[in-house]
Write an enzyme that holds these catalytic residues in place. Structure first.
Site, PDB file in Angstrom:
ATOM      1  N   GLU A 336     -15.618  12.988  17.488  1.00 47.55           N
ATOM      2  CA  GLU A 336     -16.401  13.407  16.145  1.00 47.55           C
ATOM      3  C   GLU A 336     -17.081  11.951  15.816  1.00 47.55           C
ATOM      4  OE1 GLU A 336     -14.609  17.136  14.187  1.00 47.55           O
ATOM      5  OE2 GLU A 336     -13.316  15.340  13.872  1.00 47.55           O
TER       6      GLU A 336
HETATM    7  C1  ACM Z   1     -10.179  16.687  16.729  1.00 51.77           C
HETATM    8  O1  ACM Z   1      -9.744  17.990  16.329  1.00 51.77           O
HETATM    9  N1  ACM Z   1     -11.012  16.242  16.058  1.00 51.77           N
HETATM   10  C2  ACM Z   1      -9.837  15.981  17.757  1.00 51.77           C
END
Ligand code: ACM
Length: 530
Positions: A336
């Site tokens: 992310e």
């Molecule tokens: C994640 O759930 N951002 C690895």
């Protein structure tokens, strides 16, 4: 009593007894009083091979736990005694001599690093393994062969019988993990130890600690002290947070090792870094520290990829973390990174992965690393969904074909923070609702198209803690899904069978009740009536 050291002879004896029509323990009527002995095969994770035969063994006041004369074997013996003494009320001395009783023996046989063999008959139970880890896993099997009340902390009536026969067992995958997010909410050393004990029950061998995120930095770093003292001073919802001193972290590592779990520490980067950016203005591209963050958004923070200080900082952090981590891995996150351009992300990963290697560790990262250049030996942790795009899956598969190992944590199967149903009071649902069958009923070896079976290092169940605060919250989300993760990691694919599994799972309920583990009573599982 004749010693039953040689397993072939014991097996022969068992077979002869069976052939002679002597009583089979499996399916035999329960004793008139006291708890019911477990059938030999009702174990989670399902053992590789189970051969019921012969009469049961009964633990009595006179039972000894006999171990090889090695510190590790003795330690496993003492651990077993620690489980059995409170509920049986028996002394169960751990000794290196005598005969019969419960025997833990190390032997050069073909059991692998974690495998074991368990032989049970009227004169005793013998667990044989090549390594102490195998003895430890065999002991977990033995626990489950005893009545659920063995897990209670006060003396219970028994009888303490173990069905007769032989179990031969070794894991499908070497990496069987669980992750605890100690950043969104902080969990004390005692809370982490409690979870380790729950993981060990099901032969999980890796504890991944998510030690840093936007909401909190949880590990002391001497060269950058404000990370912990300021960056760790809050958590989701604005509580006081906390961090582990190095001594506390090492205490967790040692405790995990005593349960044959390896700790994988994660410092998430270049995103999920607000706690670090808030602690040191120079880590920000504009030189201005943002405020601490206690919400639950993701993707808004990034380390400053062009600045040299970023890599000096990470060199210090990784050096200090590697020095207190005996395990093989350092997890560098990489998920992310929505506030980092793709070019910057690739440049960043090209610079950081060699730092991990420089300090003698192997990289693990979330599977977005496959969009950069994973270094040789790196493991990518897949956290996509069934309906993740074909292009993203293909990128992961291509990396796997090129030698990157995979840890499978599909979010809509294995994320323990996903709600079971719309009514689940805790957790999230962005990956969907994950009931027990959905979590269990898939094959890690055949999950991602184009991935060679040999590329799968194993499985892991992450528990993100935006909504998770107390031990009871951890337990409710992990149970009953965690044992299924463990089974997919340990048991041969040939044993996977939802309808058989749900019956074995149901038998764990009274065990959790005896241990004070509160769990979700899924309607998919035929729990015994209370
Ligand atoms: C994640 O759930 N951002 C690895």
């Amino acid at each position: 009593m004749r010693p039953h050291h040689r397993t072939p002879r014991l097996l022969g004896t068992l077979l002869l007894m069976a052939a002679a029509g002597l009583s089979l323990a499996v399916g035999s009527a329960p004793a008139a009083t006291g708890p019911v002995a477990e059938p030999l095969g009702r174990v989670i994770p399902a053992p590789a091979s189970v051969e019921p035969a012969g009469s049961p063994y009964r633990i009595t006041r006179g039972t000894h736990i006999r171990v090889d004369d090695s510190p590790a074997a003795r330690q496993v013996g003492e651990y077993l005694a620690g489980v059995l003494r409170p509920s049986t009320g028996y002394p169960l001395p751990v000794t290196t001599h005598g005969s019969g009783g419960i025997r833990l023996r190390l032997d050069g046989g073909r059991f692998g690093d974690e495998g074991y063999r368990l032989d049970s008959g009227p004169s005793g139970v013998t667990i044989t393994a090549r390594k102490p880890a195998g003895l430890f896993h065999g002991v977990q099997t033995l626990r489950q062969l005893l009545p659920a009340s063995v897990e209670k902390k006060t003396a219970q009536p028994g009888p303490w019988t173990v069905a007769g026969g032989t179990i031969k067992d070794s894991p499908r995958y070497a990496y069987r993990g669980a992750m605890l997010d100690v950043s969104r909410h902080f969990f004390t050393v005692a809370q982490v130890k409690r979870y380790i004990d729950e993981l060990a029950l099901y032969k999980i061998n890796t504890l991944h600690l998510h030690l840093s995120d936007d909401q909190g930095w949880r590990i002391a770093v001497d060269s950058w002290p404000r990370l912990a003292t300021y960056g760790g001073s809050t958590e989701v919802g604005g509580g006081e947070g906390g961090h582990y001193t190095k001594a506390q972290y090492q205490e967790i590592v040692r405790y995990a090792a005593s349960r044959y779990l390896e700790v994988v520490p994660e410092i998430d980067m270049p995103g999920h870094t607000n706690a670090a950016l808030a602690s040191y203005p120079e880590l920000n591209c504009d030189g201005v520290a943002p405020p601490l963050y206690t919400g639950t958004d993701v993707g808004f923070s990034s380390l400053c990829v062009p600045k040299q200080v970023t890599y000096d900082f990470l060199d210090d952090v990784i050096r200090e973390l590697a020095a207190i981590t005996p395990g093989r891995y350092i997890h560098i996150g990489g998920d992310e990174a929505h506030s980092t351009s793709h070019d910057d992300y690739v440049k960043f990963m090209d610079r950081v992965q060699p730092i991990v290697a420089k300090y003698g560790k192997t990289v693990i990262a979330w599977h977005q690393i496959t969009g950069a250049h994973p270094v040789k030996g790196a493991l990518a942790q897949y956290w996509g969904l069934d309906d993740t795009s074909a292009a993203e899956k293909a990128q992961v598969a291509k990396a796997a074909q090129n030698g990157t190992g995979l840890i499978l944590s599909p979010a809509d199967r294995f994320y323990l923070d996903m709600k079971y149903t719309e009514d689940t009071p805790l957790g999230q649902d962005w990956a969907g609702l994950v009931e027990v069958q959905r979590s269990y009923d898939w094959d890690p070896g055949a999950y991602l198209p184009g991935v060679p079976a040999s590329a799968i290092a194993g499985v892991e169940a992450p528990l993100w803690t935006e909504t998770i605060v107390r031990n009871a919250d951890i337990d409710y989300m992990a149970f009953p899904r965690l044992p299924g993760v463990a089974e997919l990691g340990w048991s041969p694919a040939s044993t996977h069978d939802w309808n058989a599994y749900r019956v074995r799972l149901a038998a764990q309920g009274p065990r959790w009740e005896a241990m004070g583990i509160g769990y979700y009573r899924s309607p998919q599982v035929p729990w015994p009536t209370r």
